[in-house]
Write a protein that holds these residues in place. Structure first.
Motif, mmCIF file in Angstrom:
data_model
loop_
_atom_site.group_PDB
_atom_site.id
_atom_site.type_symbol
_atom_site.label_atom_id
_atom_site.label_comp_id
_atom_site.label_asym_id
_atom_site.label_seq_id
_atom_site.Cartn_x
_atom_site.Cartn_y
_atom_site.Cartn_z
ATOM 1 N N VAL A 11 0.843 -1.197 0.000
ATOM 2 C CA VAL A 11 0.000 0.000 0.000
ATOM 3 C C VAL A 11 0.879 1.248 0.000
ATOM 4 O O VAL A 11 0.597 2.227 -0.702
ATOM 5 C CB VAL A 11 -0.961 -0.012 1.214
ATOM 6 C CG1 VAL A 11 -1.748 1.280 1.303
ATOM 7 C CG2 VAL A 11 -1.897 -1.212 1.130
ATOM 8 N N ILE A 12 1.976 1.216 0.753
ATOM 9 C CA ILE A 12 2.899 2.352 0.788
ATOM 10 C C ILE A 12 3.517 2.562 -0.590
ATOM 11 O O ILE A 12 3.580 3.701 -1.076
ATOM 12 C CB ILE A 12 3.991 2.135 1.860
ATOM 13 C CG1 ILE A 12 3.365 2.169 3.251
ATOM 14 C CG2 ILE A 12 5.097 3.170 1.716
ATOM 15 C CD1 ILE A 12 4.282 1.676 4.358
ATOM 16 N N TRP A 25 12.708 8.428 -2.198
ATOM 17 C CA TRP A 25 11.864 9.041 -1.175
ATOM 18 C C TRP A 25 10.898 8.003 -0.626
ATOM 19 O O TRP A 25 10.647 6.969 -1.236
ATOM 20 C CB TRP A 25 11.096 10.221 -1.754
ATOM 21 C CG TRP A 25 11.959 11.442 -1.979
ATOM 22 C CD1 TRP A 25 13.210 11.465 -2.507
ATOM 23 C CD2 TRP A 25 11.615 12.781 -1.686
ATOM 24 N NE1 TRP A 25 13.672 12.754 -2.569
ATOM 25 C CE2 TRP A 25 12.710 13.592 -2.074
ATOM 26 C CE3 TRP A 25 10.490 13.391 -1.146
ATOM 27 C CZ2 TRP A 25 12.709 14.968 -1.916
ATOM 28 C CZ3 TRP A 25 10.496 14.771 -1.004
ATOM 29 C CH2 TRP A 25 11.597 15.548 -1.376
ATOM 30 N N GLY A 26 10.321 8.295 0.545
ATOM 31 C CA GLY A 26 9.365 7.408 1.182
ATOM 32 C C GLY A 26 8.420 8.209 2.055
ATOM 33 O O GLY A 26 8.306 9.433 1.893
ATOM 34 N N LEU A 27 7.779 7.544 2.975
ATOM 35 C CA LEU A 27 6.874 8.210 3.907
ATOM 36 C C LEU A 27 7.603 8.424 5.235
ATOM 37 O O LEU A 27 8.147 7.489 5.806
ATOM 38 C CB LEU A 27 5.616 7.376 4.134
ATOM 39 C CG LEU A 27 4.725 7.198 2.907
ATOM 40 C CD1 LEU A 27 3.515 6.328 3.271
ATOM 41 C CD2 LEU A 27 4.268 8.536 2.355
ATOM 42 N N VAL A 39 4.098 11.652 5.895
ATOM 43 C CA VAL A 39 4.265 12.631 4.829
ATOM 44 C C VAL A 39 5.379 12.158 3.898
ATOM 45 O O VAL A 39 6.326 11.502 4.330
ATOM 46 C CB VAL A 39 4.581 14.042 5.367
ATOM 47 C CG1 VAL A 39 3.433 14.578 6.206
ATOM 48 C CG2 VAL A 39 5.869 14.054 6.161
ATOM 49 N N VAL A 40 5.286 12.477 2.626
ATOM 50 C CA VAL A 40 6.316 12.110 1.660
ATOM 51 C C VAL A 40 7.553 12.971 1.910
ATOM 52 O O VAL A 40 7.453 14.191 2.046
ATOM 53 C CB VAL A 40 5.806 12.296 0.211
ATOM 54 C CG1 VAL A 40 6.910 11.997 -0.792
ATOM 55 C CG2 VAL A 40 4.598 11.414 -0.047
ATOM 56 N N ASP A 41 8.712 12.327 1.982
ATOM 57 C CA ASP A 41 9.959 13.042 2.274
ATOM 58 C C ASP A 41 11.135 12.170 1.852
ATOM 59 O O ASP A 41 10.962 11.016 1.452
ATOM 60 C CB ASP A 41 10.027 13.357 3.777
ATOM 61 C CG ASP A 41 11.022 14.459 4.116
ATOM 62 O OD1 ASP A 41 11.641 15.041 3.205
ATOM 63 O OD2 ASP A 41 11.190 14.736 5.320
ATOM 64 N N VAL A 58 9.492 3.722 4.586
ATOM 65 C CA VAL A 58 9.137 4.542 5.738
ATOM 66 C C VAL A 58 10.415 4.931 6.473
ATOM 67 O O VAL A 58 11.362 4.157 6.536
ATOM 68 C CB VAL A 58 8.206 3.765 6.699
ATOM 69 C CG1 VAL A 58 7.865 4.583 7.924
ATOM 70 C CG2 VAL A 58 6.936 3.343 5.991
ATOM 71 N N MET A 59 10.389 6.137 7.052
ATOM 72 C CA MET A 59 11.519 6.600 7.842
ATOM 73 C C MET A 59 11.026 7.409 9.031
ATOM 74 O O MET A 59 9.896 7.903 9.025
ATOM 75 C CB MET A 59 12.451 7.448 6.990
ATOM 76 C CG MET A 59 11.847 8.774 6.593
ATOM 77 S SD MET A 59 12.504 9.428 5.071
ATOM 78 C CE MET A 59 11.399 8.694 3.887
ATOM 79 N N ALA A 60 11.875 7.492 10.041
ATOM 80 C CA ALA A 60 11.569 8.322 11.204
ATOM 81 C C ALA A 60 12.884 8.786 11.801
ATOM 82 O O ALA A 60 13.859 8.041 11.829
ATOM 83 C CB ALA A 60 10.767 7.548 12.244
ATOM 84 N N ASP A 61 12.905 10.044 12.256
ATOM 85 C CA ASP A 61 14.117 10.511 12.909
ATOM 86 C C ASP A 61 14.059 10.124 14.389
ATOM 87 O O ASP A 61 12.996 9.763 14.900
ATOM 88 C CB ASP A 61 14.329 12.012 12.702
ATOM 89 C CG ASP A 61 13.316 12.874 13.409
ATOM 90 O OD1 ASP A 61 13.057 12.647 14.609
ATOM 91 O OD2 ASP A 61 12.791 13.805 12.785
ATOM 92 N N PRO A 62 15.196 10.171 15.081
ATOM 93 C CA PRO A 62 15.245 9.700 16.464
ATOM 94 C C PRO A 62 14.270 10.414 17.411
ATOM 95 O O PRO A 62 13.789 9.812 18.356
ATOM 96 C CB PRO A 62 16.691 9.956 16.880
ATOM 97 C CG PRO A 62 17.459 9.944 15.610
ATOM 98 C CD PRO A 62 16.522 10.519 14.581
ATOM 99 N N SER A 63 13.937 11.673 17.150
ATOM 100 C CA SER A 63 13.023 12.383 18.053
ATOM 101 C C SER A 63 11.624 11.777 18.037
ATOM 102 O O SER A 63 10.941 11.743 19.056
ATOM 103 C CB SER A 63 12.950 13.869 17.703
ATOM 104 O OG SER A 63 12.328 14.063 16.455
ATOM 105 N N VAL A 64 11.173 11.289 16.890
ATOM 106 C CA VAL A 64 9.862 10.634 16.789
ATOM 107 C C VAL A 64 9.977 9.184 17.220
ATOM 108 O O VAL A 64 9.137 8.654 17.940
ATOM 109 C CB VAL A 64 9.316 10.721 15.349
ATOM 110 C CG1 VAL A 64 8.065 9.873 15.187
ATOM 111 C CG2 VAL A 64 9.034 12.156 14.979
#
Length: 92
Positions: A11-12, A25-27, A39-41, A58-64
């Motif tokens: 789905v992603i 890029w990913g979400l 969000v797309v980034d 998918v990605m996330a930075d350490p703060s999230v």
């Protein structure tokens, strides 16, 4: 830890294609309105990145990603089609 439900991976990929995301890029999981959103980034240094067959999903930075509990991206089926959601799950 960032986790993606297996059913969500396809789905992603379709959402990224539909949104015209640039290659690589990913979400991104972001904090928004007291919750989590996608969000797309593009990936940045320090991000945890989940790839599927070499493509960024998918990605996330350490703060999230460093909050209480795992960050989980999953899909649910609705009458109008699959729906992506992101939430915090208690770490086990």
């Amino acid at each position: 830890m960032l986790r993606v439900n297996f059913d969500a991976m396809g789905v992603i990929r379709e959402r990224l294609k539909k949104d015209g995301a640039a290659p690589g890029w990913g979400l991104r999981v972001v904090e928004q309105n007291g919750g989590l959103a996608l969000v797309v980034d593009n990936p940045r240094d320090g991000d945890q990145v989940i790839r599927y067959f070499g493509s960024v999903l998918v990605m996330a930075d350490p703060s999230v990603n460093g909050g209480s509990g795992d960050v989980v991206v999953e899909v649910s089926q609705r009458p109008d089609g699959p729906d992506l959601s992101v939430r915090r799950a208690l770490s086990q």
